[in-house]
Design an enzyme around this catalytic site. Sequence first.
Site, PDB file in Angstrom:
ATOM      1  N   ASN A  16       2.963  32.812  -1.219  1.00  0.00           N
ATOM      2  CA  ASN A  16       3.658  33.241  -0.006  1.00  0.00           C
ATOM      3  C   ASN A  16       3.276  34.678   0.327  1.00  0.00           C
ATOM      4  OD1 ASN A  16       5.151  34.045  -2.319  1.00  0.00           O
ATOM      5  ND2 ASN A  16       7.033  34.228  -1.140  1.00  0.00           N
ATOM      6  N   GLU A  48       2.866  27.018   0.098  1.00  0.00           N
ATOM      7  CA  GLU A  48       2.315  25.679   0.332  1.00  0.00           C
ATOM      8  C   GLU A  48       1.423  25.669   1.557  1.00  0.00           C
ATOM      9  OE1 GLU A  48       5.405  26.612  -0.209  1.00  0.00           O
ATOM     10  OE2 GLU A  48       6.659  25.002  -1.008  1.00  0.00           O
ATOM     11  N   CYS A  76       4.651  30.460   3.870  1.00  0.00           N
ATOM     12  CA  CYS A  76       4.968  29.903   2.547  1.00  0.00           C
ATOM     13  C   CYS A  76       3.692  29.652   1.746  1.00  0.00           C
ATOM     14  CB  CYS A  76       5.693  28.569   2.692  1.00  0.00           C
ATOM     15  SG  CYS A  76       7.356  28.696   3.361  1.00  0.00           S
TER      16      CYS A  76
HETATM   17  N1  THU Z   1       8.873  30.164   0.321  1.00  0.00           N
HETATM   18  C1  THU Z   1       7.725  29.514   0.000  1.00  0.00           C
HETATM   19  O1  THU Z   1       6.676  30.138  -0.225  1.00  0.00           O
HETATM   20  N2  THU Z   1       7.753  28.162  -0.072  1.00  0.00           N
HETATM   21  C2  THU Z   1       8.855  27.392   0.161  1.00  0.00           C
HETATM   22  O2  THU Z   1       8.759  26.166   0.221  1.00  0.00           O
HETATM   23  C3  THU Z   1      10.150  28.042   0.325  1.00  0.00           C
HETATM   24  C4  THU Z   1      10.112  29.499   0.616  1.00  0.00           C
HETATM   25  C5  THU Z   1       8.855  31.624   0.406  1.00  0.00           C
HETATM   26  C6  THU Z   1       9.018  32.175   1.796  1.00  0.00           C
HETATM   27  C7  THU Z   1       9.598  33.546   1.514  1.00  0.00           C
HETATM   28  O3  THU Z   1       8.536  34.461   1.291  1.00  0.00           O
HETATM   29  C8  THU Z   1      10.353  33.385   0.210  1.00  0.00           C
HETATM   30  O4  THU Z   1       9.890  32.156  -0.367  1.00  0.00           O
HETATM   31  C9  THU Z   1      11.879  33.322   0.382  1.00  0.00           C
HETATM   32  O5  THU Z   1      12.225  32.397   1.360  1.00  0.00           O
END
Ligand code: THU
Length: 127
Positions: A42, A55, A53
Amino acid sequence: MDYQELMNKAIEASKNSYSPYSKFAVGACLLTESGKIYCGCNFENSSFGMTICAERNAIGSAIADGERKIKAIAIYSPNQKHCYPCGACRQVLNEFKTKEGLDVITESEEGLEISKLSFLLPEGFNL
Ligand code: THU
């Protein structure tokens, strides 16, 4: 590439997370139908809504390399056991699932858990 190896790469990717605002690091590593792997973490922004994110970062790399079918994705956060993909990432994964579906791999001290995307996103939107 077994799923533990995929998770190990997700763990490595989480170390590159840029998450100064939430302090919630996430790494992801996906396996395509053709056997290639792509990782992502992320990365946040001072304009919070611009955050990407882990993913979708990994999916973007796969797409940019010409891949279209994702068999499995491992997701890891040091902040949370069994870090499942958010709703937006579930829908984006749905776009690129294989005919057999897509495995979502999460982990805790008890080991890996494999969930089908069709279980995490029943009735995902398709055109
Ligand atoms: N986040 C992800 O990278 N993947 C997810 O599926 C859920 C949330 C990240 C976004 C943000 O930088 C942090 O987690 C908190 O929401």
